[in-house]
Design an enzyme around this catalytic site. Structure first.
Site, short mmCIF file in Angstrom:
data_model
loop_
_atom_site.label_atom_id
_atom_site.label_comp_id
_atom_site.label_asym_id
_atom_site.label_seq_id
_atom_site.Cartn_x
_atom_site.Cartn_y
_atom_site.Cartn_z
N HIS A 1 0.87 -1.25 0.23
CA HIS A 1 0.69 0.21 -0.24
C HIS A 1 0.74 1.08 -0.32
O HIS A 1 0.36 2.53 -0.90
CB HIS A 1 -1.09 0.22 1.56
CG HIS A 1 -2.12 -0.92 1.54
ND1 HIS A 1 -1.59 -2.31 1.50
CD2 HIS A 1 -3.58 -1.25 0.44
CE1 HIS A 1 -3.38 -3.04 1.48
NE2 HIS A 1 -3.87 -1.95 0.77
N ASP B 1 -5.07 -5.80 -7.85
CA ASP B 1 -5.54 -5.00 -6.21
C ASP B 1 -5.41 -3.36 -6.76
O ASP B 1 -5.50 -3.15 -8.02
CB ASP B 1 -4.18 -5.56 -5.87
CG ASP B 1 -4.05 -5.90 -3.97
OD1 ASP B 1 -5.19 -5.04 -3.72
OD2 ASP B 1 -3.08 -5.62 -3.39
#
Length: 607
Positions: free
Chosen positions: A254, A327
């Site tokens: 992330h 993702d």
């Protein structure tokens, strides 16, 4: 045009659906029931041939949108949509970009409660199906259970993957998928970004950890396949993630760009088996990882953008022909090398079908459109992915019955039987690692007054929290007089002193620990509580590795998560209502010598 604040409460009629889809639904419905084979591909190919280029591009995007209603969200959500997407509502998003999928998040206010979620899903389907050549929308979410869940109470929340790994039961994993899948489907969510197929072999992994079933690829493979069978048997697409494997990293994708240094041989032995098992189980979708694996592709590109990994290995070597979803494209791991306009084009060139949650949809959508118009991507390449997406929508019954009813929510979501099943599964996961002098089970007669102290991390979405309060409440229901005192994840000397003073007034102490490190205040807290002479029971409410930092604690349990269902199970084990049955699914190394294993995979005590 606008519905009430709660979304479309009336379920659109069958006639409305058929009219809205202009005959497409009727043609595809002839294929039979939801779990029959997909309809004749020629019908879907004909559907693709009638789509405009813009509609095809839209089908490949899965986008977030703020609001509890498709047409009448709160003003703050309208403002957020305008700022981030340039539209006011989900309905406007669909009209402008013709997106094929929408992802629900709690922070986007999509998942307040089950009836509202069903209304939102119906509103989204209605808005899309009323467009010219309108198609049903594939609605998805991240409902892994454990520490990642977007739909909370009163829906049923299960133990997370590592807890299920500690239970080691394929039938429990299958039941979890079946029940959780039925509840998602009842709310109009037909694609779940679960299970995690990563093999967690790095205790320092900041992003996977307890989201993985464990460190043994064979055990992980069996549980992945079982959960896939459960979800997909309930009519929800499961998604194995994060290909080619995110289990051995100390960087969170992330916020950074991880590198996996496994050799090709190690990848084949360690990371590949759960994905092979998912494919053998007929997995509907696989999610990519934003990380670099030089042994599989030495270009320096993330796997999400790697043709050697996604086409060469996943499609050709592993023989997978289902949907590949990225993702989130807002994550740093995929954005660090190329700009947001290049990423979606490179992902499609690599072999991706669904582009998830780009930070700037207009930029990403137009970049794909331009790439086709300028010849960098062929329209045939788009058609291949659009066809895969439509095949999945057809398999899930979206062409035949895109809407859900409130009766189905009442009959399915958070029922007493489902909640009881979650409790039973949790009871088989709690793991006892230390029990000196047979302190546990804790006797109510000998230790009637219990103090519960410890870390109170923000509650995983939709659970009660805080953990100390949930543990104290559960112990109270089991006949103890229990009080809670939150000491946090980094207790100060003053906080520790307060806890020690309270411990002297109690007969026993339960301390919830959360990611204890060698110099942490949590370790000092446990040591000073033990020094009072009161019996101390440590409950690791996330990582099992805490036990290595707590050599002074006379009893140590692992709950693997601080969700209600796992904390209640830990309380029942402490009280002796159930025996601990969990076995470690990962090894725990010694704190002073990480090369030495303190507790191996499969270790666990009982009464």
């Amino acid at each position: 045009m606008h519905d009430t604040g709660t979304g479309n409460t009336a379920q659109p009629s069958r006639r409305t659906v058929l009219a809205a889809t202009a005959g497409v639904t009727a043609a595809l419905a002839a294929a039979g029931p939801a779990h029959a084979a997909a309809p004749d591909d020629s019908r879907l190919r004909a559907l693709v041939s009638r789509m405009t280029l813009q509609e095809k591009v839209g089908q490949l995007f899965v986008m977030r949108v703020y609001g509890h209603s498709a047409t009448a969200p709160d003003q703050a959500d309208i403002d957020a949509n305008l700022k981030e997407i340039g539209v006011r509502t989900a309905a406007e998003l669909l009209a402008k970009y013709r997106v094929g999928g929408i992802i629900y998040f709690a922070w986007a206010h999509n998942t307040r409660e089950p009836h509202q979620i069903a209304d939102l899903s119906n509103g989204i389907q209605k808005a899309s199906l009323e467009l010219p050549r309108g198609l049903p929308v594939l609605i998805s979410t991240d409902q892994e259970h454990g520490i990642v869940a977007r739909v909370g109470k009163p829906a049923t929340l299960f133990p997370g993957a590592m807890a299920v790994g500690a239970g080691g039961s394929r039938s429990d994993a299958r039941a979890l998928g079946r029940i959780a899948g039925a509840e998602l489907r009842a709310m109009g969510i037909r694609q779940d970004y679960s299970p995690v197929a990563d093999v967690n072999v790095n205790p320092a992994n900041p992003v996977i950890g307890v989201r993985s079933f464990g460190a043994d690829p064979r055990a992980v493979s069996a549980l992945v396949a079982a959960e896939v069978a459960g979800y997909q048997g309930a009519g929800v697409a499961a998604t194995a993630k994060h290909f080619p494997g995110h289990g051995d990293t100390n960087v969170d994708s992330h916020t950074g760009f991880p590198t996996i240094t496994h050799s090709r041989e190690l990848w084949e032995k360690l990371d590949a088996p759960p994905f092979r098992a998912a494919i053998a189980a007929g997995i509907d979708s696989i999610m990519t990882a934003h990380l670099m694996v030089p042994a599989l592709d030495d270009s320096g590109d993330p796997a999400t953008l790697s043709r050697p990994i996604l086409t060469g290995i996943l499609r050709e070597r592993l023989g997978y022909d289902g949907v590949v979803v990225t993702d989130s494209l807002g994550m740093e791991g995929v954005r660090s090398k190329y700009g947001d306009a290049r990423v979606p084009v490179l992902a499609l060139k690599a072999g991706v079908d669904q582009l998830l949650n780009p930070p700037d949809l207009d930029l990403a959508w137009n970049a794909v459109l331009t790439a086709v118009r300028e010849g960098e991507l062929t329209e045939d390449r788009l058609d291949t992915s659009v066809l895969r997406v439509l095949r999945l929508k057809s398999k899930l019954g979206l062409f035949r019955s895109p809407y859900v009813g409130q009766g189905g929510v009442d009959r399915t979501v958070g029922t007493r039987a489902h909640l009881a099943a979650a409790d039973r599964i949790a009871e088989r996961t709690t793991t006892l690692l230390v029990n000196e002098g047979r302190l546990l089970p804790l006797s109510r007669r000998r230790y009637p007054k219990v103090l519960v102290v410890g870390a109170d991390p923000a509650s995983p979405s939709g659970t009660t929290g805080p953990p100390t309060g949930v543990l104290a409440g559960a112990l109270g229901e089991l006949g103890f007089t229990a009080t809670a005192l939150s000491t946090g994840t980094a207790p100060s000397a003053a906080t520790i002193a307060k806890a020690v003073a309270a411990a002297r007034e109690a007969d026993a102490v339960v301390v919830a620990t959360y990611n204890v490190t060698s110099g942490s205040g949590q370790k000092a807290l446990v040591e000073q509580l033990v020094a009072t002479g009161r019996p101390v029971v440590a409950v690791a409410i996330r990582n099992p590795y805490d036990v290595a930092q707590l050599p002074s604690a006379p009893a140590c349990l692992v709950a693997y998560s601080w969700t209600d269902v796992e904390l209640r199970s830990a309380a029942r084990v402490i009280a002796g209502r159930v025996k601990p049955r969990g076995k470690l699914p990962v090894p725990v190394q010694r704190a002073d010598d990480p090369e030495q294993v303190l507790y191996p995979v499969g270790y666990g005590l009982s009464y």
